[in-house]
Design an enzyme around this catalytic site. Structure first.
Site, mmCIF file in Angstrom:
data_model
loop_
_atom_site.group_PDB
_atom_site.id
_atom_site.type_symbol
_atom_site.label_atom_id
_atom_site.label_comp_id
_atom_site.label_asym_id
_atom_site.label_seq_id
_atom_site.Cartn_x
_atom_site.Cartn_y
_atom_site.Cartn_z
ATOM 1 N N GLU A 1 36.958 37.816 34.746
ATOM 2 C CA GLU A 1 36.638 36.576 33.857
ATOM 3 C C GLU A 1 35.908 35.803 34.754
ATOM 4 O OE1 GLU A 1 40.288 36.295 30.987
ATOM 5 O OE2 GLU A 1 40.103 34.873 32.655
ATOM 6 N N CYS B 1 35.401 26.584 34.232
ATOM 7 C CA CYS B 1 34.449 27.520 33.807
ATOM 8 C C CYS B 1 33.579 27.048 32.322
ATOM 9 C CB CYS B 1 35.159 28.874 33.594
ATOM 10 S SG CYS B 1 36.419 28.843 32.652
HETATM 11 P P1 NAD Z 1 36.296 33.065 43.743
HETATM 12 O O1 NAD Z 1 35.619 34.277 43.347
HETATM 13 O O2 NAD Z 1 35.832 32.647 45.235
HETATM 14 O O3 NAD Z 1 37.997 33.474 44.073
HETATM 15 C C1 NAD Z 1 38.830 33.907 42.960
HETATM 16 C C2 NAD Z 1 40.057 34.558 43.599
HETATM 17 O O4 NAD Z 1 39.586 35.911 44.078
HETATM 18 C C3 NAD Z 1 40.689 33.913 44.773
HETATM 19 O O5 NAD Z 1 42.157 34.207 44.462
HETATM 20 C C4 NAD Z 1 40.000 34.368 45.975
HETATM 21 O O6 NAD Z 1 40.966 34.387 47.006
HETATM 22 C C5 NAD Z 1 39.822 36.135 45.425
HETATM 23 N N1 NAD Z 1 38.841 36.660 46.207
HETATM 24 C C6 NAD Z 1 37.982 36.182 46.655
HETATM 25 N N2 NAD Z 1 37.114 37.325 47.381
HETATM 26 C C7 NAD Z 1 37.694 38.312 47.119
HETATM 27 C C8 NAD Z 1 37.433 39.865 47.451
HETATM 28 N N3 NAD Z 1 36.290 40.194 48.029
HETATM 29 N N4 NAD Z 1 38.286 40.725 46.574
HETATM 30 C C9 NAD Z 1 39.204 40.240 45.877
HETATM 31 N N5 NAD Z 1 39.876 39.009 45.728
HETATM 32 C C10 NAD Z 1 38.838 38.085 46.283
HETATM 33 O O7 NAD Z 1 36.477 31.938 42.877
HETATM 34 P P2 NAD Z 1 37.105 30.563 42.917
HETATM 35 O O8 NAD Z 1 36.081 29.595 43.813
HETATM 36 O O9 NAD Z 1 38.404 30.536 43.529
HETATM 37 O O10 NAD Z 1 37.193 29.848 41.520
HETATM 38 C C11 NAD Z 1 35.939 29.277 40.755
HETATM 39 C C12 NAD Z 1 35.165 30.352 39.941
HETATM 40 O O11 NAD Z 1 36.202 30.943 38.932
HETATM 41 C C13 NAD Z 1 34.185 29.930 39.255
HETATM 42 O O12 NAD Z 1 33.049 30.639 39.379
HETATM 43 C C14 NAD Z 1 34.603 29.640 37.859
HETATM 44 O O13 NAD Z 1 33.839 29.630 36.772
HETATM 45 C C15 NAD Z 1 35.725 30.940 37.716
HETATM 46 N N6 NAD Z 1 36.520 30.616 36.605
HETATM 47 C C16 NAD Z 1 36.414 31.410 35.341
HETATM 48 C C17 NAD Z 1 37.212 31.333 34.490
HETATM 49 C C18 NAD Z 1 37.215 32.152 33.283
HETATM 50 O O14 NAD Z 1 37.967 32.222 32.310
HETATM 51 N N7 NAD Z 1 36.070 32.577 32.904
HETATM 52 C C19 NAD Z 1 38.298 30.422 34.443
HETATM 53 C C20 NAD Z 1 38.497 29.781 35.673
HETATM 54 C C21 NAD Z 1 37.637 29.808 36.710
#
Ligand code: NAD
Length: 488
Positions: A255, A289
C-alpha cells in the site's frame, strides 16, 4: 517499557515473548516533532541478527498457533482489543508525542482502528471456513490455511492504526507476525505488543523488531522464511518489494502513496466542497495517504472556490497537537520538513503562492518544531513536481479545468491512483467521473479521505499492488485457499 524521569520511553524489541535490546546494543532516538528539545523515545537499532531471532521465534510459534481453534484465537485477540481500549488515553498521548498529530486526530485513529479490528474479528471465522452445497451434486469445504510467518512493515503517520489493522487479520488467520514499525513511531507499536502479551497471546506469535528501513526493514523483507509481506509506505520503497520477493512463494500486499484529486464542478455546493478540501488537505498536516493534494476546479467557479478555500486555510491554527485549540501540528521529522520546504523553494516552484509557502511567519514560539504553514499554490504547471509528486505535507495545488473531461484528464495525470472525490449536483456527471477516474475508491460530495471499515478498497498504478483490499470482506488474512470437494 521503561520510562525515564523526563518521560522518555525506552522501547525494546519483542521477540519470543521477551523484551530485548538490539544484539548490537545500538539504539535510535526519536524527538517530539512539536518540540525537538523533548526526547520521546529510544528504540533498538535492529539489524539482520535481530530479524533472524524474531523470525525463528515466529516460526516456532506459528505451527501451534495455526492449530489453535479459530474461536480461541478470536477470544485472545478480542481481549487484547479490550486492553487497548482501556489503555487508549495512554496510547493517544504517546501517538500525539511521536507523530505530531493533534489529540483529536489521534483519538479518532485509535478508536477507529479498534472498531475496525473488532469488526475483522467478528467476520473472520465466516470468511476463513466456508461450506458450500454445489449445483453439481458435490459439497465443497473452503478452508483458508495460514501461510506461516508474515512480515508487517508500517509507516509513521497513523502508527497505531497501521500496526493494529495489519496485525489482527494476520493473527486471527493463524499466522505469526514479525512487525517492523516505523523507527519514528516506536511507542504505539510497543503498546500494541504489550496488550497482546497481557491478553495471553502465546510467546512468539507477535514479534516487534525496531530499526531503520534500510537495516531492519530490508533484512525482514528479504528473509527466506516468510510466507507473506504487508508493506505500507512510500512508492519508492514499496514498488521494489514485489521485485525483491521474486520467485519466492510469498504473498505480497503493498500500500503506497497518493496524489489525490478533489474535483469541484461549477454546479457544486461550494461550501461543502471547501469544508471537504480543508479537512482532507490539512488533517495530519497533509501527511495521510488519502489527503487531498490537488484541487481541480471548473473554470467558471474557480475564483470563488479559490477565495473561499484560501480564506479558510488562513484560519487554520498551527501548533503543538497536544493543545486542544490547535487544528494542525508539525510535520513528522527533519527529513519530512526539509523535503516539503524543498518543493516550496522559489527556484523550483511552479505557480503562485496564495498563502503559506514555508515556515509559519511571525510565530517564534514554533521555532523548535517542524512546523510548515498551510500552503495553497495557484495554477502550477500540471507537469511540475508540485502537481506530480507526493509531497506529504500541508501543500495543495489548485488547478483550473475547462470542463469535466479536462478535469478527468488532470485527475488521471499522475503516476498515483489511490483515491479521488468530486463535488457536483449532477448525478450523471458524478457517475461519469467515478467510472473514468483511475483510482481505488471515489467519493461523491464527500472528502477524498472517506472510507468505511466494512467496504474493501485498494490502490491503482503506483498506489497499490498485490492482495490489497484491506477492509470489509476484502480483508487480507494471508492464507492459502485449498477447496476440498466431497461427493454427497
Ligand atoms: P517509507 O516507505 O519511508 O517507510 C515505511 C516503512 O518501511 C517504515 O517502517 C520504514 O522503516 C520501512 N522501510 C524503509 N525503507 C525500507 C526498505 N528498503 N526495506 C524495507 N522496509 C523499509 O514511508 P513513510 O515515510 O514511513 O510513510 C509515508 C508514506 O506512506 C507515504 O507515501 C504515504 O502515502 C504512505 N502511506 C500509504 C498508506 C496506504 O494505505 N496506501 C497509508 C499510510 C501511509
Amino acid at each position: 517499557m521503561l520510562t525515564s524521569t523526563d518521560g522518555t520511553r525506552q522501547v525494546q524489541n519483542l521477540i519470543g515473548g521477551e523484551w530485548l535490546p538490539a544484539r548490537s546494543g545500538r539504539t535510535l532516538t526519536r524527538e517530539n516533532p512539536a518540540d525537538i528539545s523533548q526526547l520521546v523515545a529510544t528504540c533498538p537499532a535492529s539489524g539482520p541478527p535481530d530479524v533472524d531471532l524474531a523470525m525463528a521465534a515466529a516460526r516456532d510459534a506459528a505451527t501451534r498457533w495455526a492449530a489453535t481453534p479459530a474461536d480461541e484465537r478470536v477470544a485472545v485477540l478480542d481481549r487484547a482489543l479490550d486492553l487497548l481500549e482501556a489503555r487508549s488515553d495512554e496510547i493517544v498521548t504517546a501517538d500525539v508525542r511521536e507523530s505530531g498529530k493533534t489529540r483529536a486526530d489521534c483519538q479518532g485513529e485509535v478508536s477507529r482502528a479498534i472498531a475496525a479490528t473488532r469488526y475483522q474479528l467478528k467476520i473472520a471465522p465466516g470468511l476463513l471456513h466456508q461450506t458450500r452445497v454445489l449445483d453439481s451434486g458435490l459439497d465443497a469445504v473452503l478452508d483458508r490455511a495460514p501461510v506461516g510467518v508474515a512480515a508487517l512493515v508500517t509507516p509513521w503517520n497513523y502508527p497505531f492504526s497501521a500496526v493494529l489493522r495489519k496485525s489482527i487479520p494476520t493473527l486471527v488467520a493463524g499466522n505469526a507476525a514479525v512487525v517492523k514499525p516505523s523507527e519514528l513511531t516506536p511507542v504505539t507499536g510497543q503498546l500494541i505488543g504489550a496488550a497482546l502479551l497481557d491478553a495471553g497471546l502465546p510467546a512468539g506469535v507477535f514479534n516487534l523488531v525496531f530499526g531503520t528501513g534500510g537495516e531492519a526493514g530490508q533484512a525482514l523483507v528479504d528473509h527466506p522464511g516468510l510466507g507473506a509481506i504487508s508493506f505500507t509506505g512510500s512508492a519508492r520503497v514499496g514498488l521494489a518489494i514485489p521485485e525483491r520477493v521474486g520467485a519466492r512463494d510469498v504473498k505480497v500486499q503493498v500500500e503506497m502513496g497518493g496524489k489525490n484529486p478533489l474535483v469541484v464542478l461549477a454546479d457544486a455546493d461550494l461550501a461543502g466542497a471547501v469544508d471537504a478540501a480543508v479537512h482532507a488537505s490539512y488533517t495530519a498536516a497533509g501527511q495521510w495517504c488519502i489527503a487531498t493534494s490537488r484541487i481541480i476546479v471548473e473554470e467558471s467557479g474557480y475564483e470563488e472556490f479559490r477565495d473561499r478555500f484560501v480564506a479558510r486555510t488562513r484560519q487554520i491554527r498551527v501548533g503543538d497537537g497536544s493543545d486542544p485549540e490547535v487544528d494542525m501540528g508539525p510535520v513528522s521529522s527533519r527529513a519530512q520538513y526539509d523535503k516539503v520546504l524543498s518543493y516550496l523553494d522559489p527556484g523550483r516552484l511552479s505557480g503562485t503562492v496564495l498563502c503559506g509557502g514555508g515556515t509559519v511567519a511571525g510565530r517564534p514560539d514554533l521555532a523548535d518544531g517542524y512546523y510548515i504553514a498551510p500552503t495553497v499554490i495557484d495554477r502550477p504547471d500540471p507537469d511540475s513536481a508540485i502537481v506530480q509528486e507526493e509531497i506529504f505535507g500541508p501543500v495543495v495545488a489548485l488547478l483550473g479545468a475547462a470542463d469535466l473531461d479536462h478535469a478527468i484528464a488532470l485527475a488521471n495525470g499522475t503516476r498515483y491512483g489511490l483515491c479521488a472525490a468530486i463535488f457536483t449536483s449532477s448525478t450523471g456527471r458524478a457517475q461519469r467521473f467515478a467510472r473514468a477516474v483511475d483510482v481505488g475508491r471515489v467519493g461523491v460530495n464527500v472528502p477524498t479521505s472517506v472510507g468505511d471499515m466494512t467496504v474493501p478498497g485498494g490502490g491503482r498504478k503506483s498506489s497499490g499492488r498485490g492482495e490489497y483490499e484491506g477492509a470489509g470482506d476484502g480483508i487480507t488474512f494471508f492464507t492459502h485457499l485449498k477447496p476440498v470437494y466431497f461427493a454427497r
